[in-house]
Motif scaffolding. Structure first.
Motif, PDB file in Angstrom:
ATOM      1  N   TYR A 125      67.409  20.811  63.058  1.00 42.30           N
ATOM      2  CA  TYR A 125      67.275  20.791  64.543  1.00 42.30           C
ATOM      3  C   TYR A 125      66.153  19.437  64.856  1.00 42.30           C
ATOM      4  CZ  TYR A 125      66.224  21.779  69.383  1.00 42.30           C
ATOM      5  OH  TYR A 125      65.980  21.711  70.698  1.00 42.30           O
ATOM      6  N   ALA A 126      65.277  19.471  63.921  1.00 47.69           N
ATOM      7  CA  ALA A 126      64.033  18.144  64.157  1.00 47.69           C
ATOM      8  C   ALA A 126      64.634  17.089  63.967  1.00 47.69           C
ATOM      9  CB  ALA A 126      62.742  18.769  63.294  1.00 47.69           C
ATOM     10  N   PHE A 127      65.501  16.929  62.944  1.00 43.02           N
ATOM     11  CA  PHE A 127      66.108  15.717  62.546  1.00 43.02           C
ATOM     12  C   PHE A 127      66.909  15.205  63.689  1.00 43.02           C
ATOM     13  CE2 PHE A 127      69.486  13.399  60.513  1.00 43.02           C
ATOM     14  CZ  PHE A 127      68.885  12.425  60.097  1.00 43.02           C
ATOM     15  N   SER A 128      67.800  16.214  64.200  1.00 40.66           N
ATOM     16  CA  SER A 128      68.761  15.778  65.314  1.00 40.66           C
ATOM     17  C   SER A 128      68.022  15.372  66.641  1.00 40.66           C
ATOM     18  CB  SER A 128      69.603  16.994  65.868  1.00 40.66           C
ATOM     19  OG  SER A 128      68.757  18.071  66.369  1.00 40.66           O
ATOM     20  N   LEU A 129      66.820  16.041  66.781  1.00 36.18           N
ATOM     21  CA  LEU A 129      65.965  15.361  67.934  1.00 36.18           C
ATOM     22  C   LEU A 129      65.453  13.974  67.751  1.00 36.18           C
ATOM     23  CD1 LEU A 129      63.549  18.516  68.704  1.00 36.18           C
ATOM     24  CD2 LEU A 129      65.580  17.578  70.181  1.00 36.18           C
ATOM     25  N   LEU A 130      65.151  13.861  66.603  1.00 38.83           N
ATOM     26  CA  LEU A 130      64.582  12.500  66.012  1.00 38.83           C
ATOM     27  C   LEU A 130      65.719  11.270  65.921  1.00 38.83           C
ATOM     28  CD1 LEU A 130      62.201  13.289  63.195  1.00 38.83           C
ATOM     29  CD2 LEU A 130      61.660  12.590  65.409  1.00 38.83           C
ATOM     30  N   LEU A 131      66.886  11.897  65.622  1.00 40.67           N
ATOM     31  CA  LEU A 131      68.006  11.126  65.804  1.00 40.67           C
ATOM     32  C   LEU A 131      68.216  10.457  67.150  1.00 40.67           C
ATOM     33  CD1 LEU A 131      70.316   9.741  63.845  1.00 40.67           C
ATOM     34  CD2 LEU A 131      71.843  11.715  64.392  1.00 40.67           C
TER      35      LEU A 131
ATOM     36  N   ALA B 280      57.167  21.809  63.173  1.00 42.14           N
ATOM     37  CA  ALA B 280      56.148  22.408  62.393  1.00 42.14           C
ATOM     38  C   ALA B 280      56.935  23.001  60.985  1.00 42.14           C
ATOM     39  CB  ALA B 280      55.373  23.280  62.982  1.00 42.14           C
ATOM     40  N   GLU B 281      57.881  23.726  61.361  1.00 42.05           N
ATOM     41  CA  GLU B 281      58.600  24.549  60.378  1.00 42.05           C
ATOM     42  C   GLU B 281      59.394  23.370  59.401  1.00 42.05           C
ATOM     43  OE1 GLU B 281      58.781  27.310  59.031  1.00 42.05           O
ATOM     44  OE2 GLU B 281      58.674  28.878  60.655  1.00 42.05           O
ATOM     45  N   ALA B 282      59.953  22.415  59.913  1.00 42.97           N
ATOM     46  CA  ALA B 282      60.561  21.268  59.138  1.00 42.97           C
ATOM     47  C   ALA B 282      59.272  20.646  58.343  1.00 42.97           C
ATOM     48  CB  ALA B 282      60.934  20.200  60.305  1.00 42.97           C
ATOM     49  N   ALA B 283      58.174  20.043  58.881  1.00 41.43           N
ATOM     50  CA  ALA B 283      57.247  19.781  58.010  1.00 41.43           C
ATOM     51  C   ALA B 283      56.927  20.661  56.918  1.00 41.43           C
ATOM     52  CB  ALA B 283      55.913  19.354  58.736  1.00 41.43           C
ATOM     53  N   PHE B 284      56.546  21.969  57.020  1.00 48.18           N
ATOM     54  CA  PHE B 284      56.375  22.940  56.088  1.00 48.18           C
ATOM     55  C   PHE B 284      57.544  23.036  54.945  1.00 48.18           C
ATOM     56  CE2 PHE B 284      55.448  27.322  54.711  1.00 48.18           C
ATOM     57  CZ  PHE B 284      54.143  27.042  53.881  1.00 48.18           C
TER      58      PHE B 284
END
Length: 541
Positions: A29-35, A68-72
């Protein structure tokens, strides 16, 4: 431990799946937001800084959590690599000591084929290559550090093993299976999420408060207060003092009695002291209710954070543990004590019992679900690290214990079997000196072969070697002896040792029918019996 029902099976599988999904789903999900923000902007003239500013302004709390979860999650991918560093092995034994160790193991193998098969993950002898066998023996007796000078001795031991196996032969060269070599194998861990560690933080805080309410005092160290994740906000704030040992924090019920002995508790793998708070409170009440202030029995609980679902420094090796524990015991004048351990705690208690100076302090020992007796057999290593889970309790053990990063690293890089095994010979030596020892064993233990451990302790059931020149006659004699021995046991001994009442003398076994590993603490009756044993040991030692 969970029981083996469909409801519990479905519950544990769903729980594990949910916890495993947090990291990957958050990362996706975090990657999709950055995309969306950087790769697919609607305004082609937007500058990178403006894109970042727009993203930060528009991010919602749930999205921040996913970042935060993605970074962890990414961090733990690196941490997995970090865990693969080489173990710092203890000094190699001399050839004389190594041969003595091999003879000890050889003398206590009932079924050589089953023994070797177990260490090779259940493989048939014919699937195992002779070079693979030598690799296993190199780990078992040299910790994988054989040199060219050791080749002659290694070959001799290999031939001895082949003789023990008999007619069945190992494949030349390499086979299709590999053995279990804990301190050399790849450290297998499963990802943990920030959500999981938030739960651990809540459990740790609750446990801390409950122990304080029950009158325990906390003695902290800087590494166990600051060098641990998740953080421990109450560690320094509520500490009664600093531990005299640099890396051993502990809980203490002060000891004032001159006639009774204090209790030292070493817990097992899991979430620390949380499952045992009520047991410790019950023990405290039974020991100290209606006694004057100058006759209070102390209870000390050492924190072992490396096996408590935390990320922290590596566990202390045997020598350093004994040194720092001595500092703690001396600080509180624990000259003589009653030793209590559970599961992995039996490893640390074995370190104490195999050290003459420390063993002299121990008047009596209660080992609950010990994993160090018959540790040279493959059961514990296979069941904890190699078995594919199928039942509810096995899935619980697999995810919440075996695959925990801290626990996996402790077992994979700091668990040296020959240091941790507790031989019956040593137990009887201590008993002959006056120490009393009770092993608490559960019939359905999914880690330990408790039936074998009980018989080993009580009856010392090790078949004597039969030396006959004729191989066929030797085999027939062995078969007749085994059959005769089984009939004799069934007729004369049977299961008497399982129902024998606790007498408080010498070496004894408490047998719990239809209980699994650690379940002895869950039931009021069994928990009360453990308390009674400790009260007796404290009073009359």
């Amino acid at each position: 431990m969970l029981n083996d029902s469909w409801v519990e099976y479905l519950l544990i599988r769903a729980t594990i799946l949910a916890l495993q999904s947090v990291g990957p789903l958050s990362t996706a999900y975090a990657f999709s937001l950055l995309l969306q923000a950087f790769i697919l902007p609607t305004n082609e003239t937007s500058k990178p800084l403006q894109l970042i500013a727009n993203l930060l302004v528009s991010v919602k709390p749930l999205q921040w959590y996913c970042f935060a979860e993605a970074a962890f999650y990414v961090f733990l991918r690196y941490y997995r690599i970090h865990l693969q560093g080489e173990a710092i092995h203890p000094p190699l034994r001399s050839k004389v000591d190594r041969q003595a160790l091999f003879q000890n193991v050889r003398a206590e193998i009932h079924d050589p084929t089953r023994f070797i098969s177990g260490w090779f993950r259940g493989a048939e002898i014919e699937e195992i290559g002779r070079d693979d066998l030598k690799d296993y023996l190199s780990w078992a007796f040299w910790e994988g550090r054989t040199t060219a000078e050791d080749e002659v001795e290694l070959e001799e031991i290999t031939k001895e093993v082949e003789k023990m196996i008999g007619k069945r032969k190992f494949k030349p060269g390499r086979g299709s299976v590999k053995s279990i070599r804990l301190t050399l194998d790849h450290v297998e861990m499963d990802h943990r999420s920030l959500l999981w560690y938030s739960i651990i933080l809540l459990i740790d805080t609750t446990t801390h408060l409950r122990l304080l309410i029950y009158g325990m005092r906390y003695y902290c160290t800087l590494p166990t207060s600051f060098g641990v994740f998740p953080p421990r906000p109450l560690a320094l704030a509520t500490a009664s003092g600093r531990s005299p040992a640099p890396k051993l924090s502990y809980w203490l019920r002060p000891h004032t009695s001159k006639t009774r002995l204090p209790v030292l508790y070493l817990h097992g793998i899991g979430v620390g002291l949380h499952p045992h708070v009520e047991f410790l409170h019950q023990l405290d009440a039974k020991l100290n209710a209606n006694t004057p202030p100058n006759d209070q029995v102390g209870i000390m609980c050492i924190e072992i954070l490396q096996i408590s679902s935390r990320l922290t420094h590596s566990i202390l090796d045997r020598s350093e543990f004994l040194t720092q524990l001595t500092q703690v015991l001396d600080q509180h004048d624990f000259k003589r004590l009653v030793l209590l351990s559970h599961s992995y705690g039996s490893v640390l208690s074995t370190h104490m019992l195999t050290d003459d100076a420390m063993a002299a302090r121990v008047a009596a020992t209660l080992m609950v679900d010990p994993v160090t007796i018959l540790l040279h057999m493959p059961d514990v290593a296979y069941n904890f690290t190699a078995r594919a889970p199928t039942h509810a309790n096995e899935w619980q053990l697999w995810y919440f214990a075996s695959k925990d990063p801290g626990t996996a690293h402790t077992l994979g890089r700091h668990f040296f079997w020959s240091q941790n095994v507790l031989w019956r010979e040593r137990i009887m030596e201590l008993v002959d000196r006056g120490m009393r020892l009770t092993a608490s064993l559960s019939s359905r233990d999914l880690i330990v072969d408790t039936e074998a451990v009980g018989r080993y302790l009580v009856n010392h059931e090790i078949p004597d070697p039969v030396l006959l020149k004729d191989k066929k006659a030797n085999q027939e004699h062995m078969e007749l002896e085994v059959a005769s021995k089984k009939k004799k046991e069934k007729r004369e001994v049977g299961e008497a040792w399982k129902v024998r009442k606790f007498g408080g003398k010498g070496l004894e076994v408490l047998w719990w029918e239809d209980l699994d590993h650690a379940q002895v603490f869950d039931q009021a009756g069994s928990r009360a019996k453990l308390v009674d044993v400790l009260v007796e040991y404290s009073r009359s030692s």
